[in-house]
Design an enzyme around this catalytic site. Structure first.
Site, short mmCIF file in Angstrom:
data_model
loop_
_atom_site.label_atom_id
_atom_site.label_comp_id
_atom_site.label_asym_id
_atom_site.label_seq_id
_atom_site.Cartn_x
_atom_site.Cartn_y
_atom_site.Cartn_z
N GLU A 220 39.34 51.73 42.93
CA GLU A 220 39.33 51.69 44.39
C GLU A 220 38.13 52.46 44.93
O GLU A 220 37.53 52.06 45.94
CB GLU A 220 40.63 52.26 44.96
N TYR B 102 46.14 38.17 40.08
CA TYR B 102 46.23 39.59 40.45
C TYR B 102 47.25 39.78 41.57
O TYR B 102 48.09 40.69 41.51
CB TYR B 102 44.85 40.09 40.88
N TRP C 39 36.88 43.63 46.68
CA TRP C 39 37.72 43.91 45.53
C TRP C 39 37.52 42.86 44.45
O TRP C 39 37.61 43.16 43.25
CB TRP C 39 39.19 43.99 45.94
#
Length: 211
Positions: free
Chosen positions: A51, A29, A59
């Protein structure tokens, strides 16, 4: 360099921003997605929604559930999500593959409706979001760990957050919006010394801004 500088060396010998923790999926990522400019409306909608789901969580938790989120929310096609009903909310609350938070689920459906309105008004979500790209003088001379820790929000993320809230979006506070700006490539916050920083900056230079 060390994690104290915001940089760690991976098992492949490459220096990167420290936050991926040398976890393979997180490294992928970091290297191939985070900070690279996005103009696709569906991907932008996905990023702002995820988000919002990330708020209060890591995350990495969201990243590892992302395919489940995509399946649950119709690939983040906001035209389809805008038509979700209370029955869909209950269905999603029973989905163990996602974050089962009623407020965030309801927010995603609301934001899909707001996204549809915004795209109708401005031509695309991309055209709207990219007009908030910070001017060079609004960016730091050096992006380092101290700067990022001192600036979880910015004047631009605050402006964009206020504009979105005015238009009825939810779970779009300035910190969430700044994380979105980082993820979608509106800013390049790969730390100085990270192998991806120059590559991402070159990609941003080639990127044709919509609108």
């Amino acid at each position: 360099m060390s994690e104290r500088d915001g940089i760690i060396t991976g098992p492949d010998g490459v220096n990167r921003c420290f936050w991926h923790g040398n976890l393979p999926d997180y490294i992928h990522y970091h290297d191939h997605e985070w900070g690279r400019p996005v103009a696709d409306d569906r991907r932008l909608f996905e990023k702002i929604c995820l988000e919002g789901f990330q708020s209060g969580l890591s995350w990495l938790t969201i990243l590892r559930k992302r395919e489940n989120f995509r399946e649950a929310f119709a690939g983040f096609d906001f035209g389809r999500v805008a038509e979700f009903t209370e029955a869909d909310v209950e269905r999603l609350l029973g989905n163990t593959g996602i974050v089962r938070h009623r407020g965030k689920i309801v927010s995603t459906i609301n934001n899909a409706r707001r996204a549809r309105e915004l795209a109708d008004e401005t031509g695309s979500l991309a055209a709207f979001f990219w007009k908030f790209e910070p001017a060079p003088q609004e960016r730091p001379a050096v992006v380092d760990l101290a700067h990022l820790r001192a600036n979880p929000t910015t004047a631009v993320s605050t402006r964009l957050s206020k504009e979105m809230k005015k238009r009825g979006w939810s779970f779009v506070g300035p910190t969430t919006v700044y994380a979105f700006m980082q993820a979608m490539g509106m800013v390049n916050d790969h730390i100085e010394g990270c192998a991806c920083r120059a590559e991402v900056e070159a990609e941003r230079a080639r990127f044709r801004r919509p609108g």
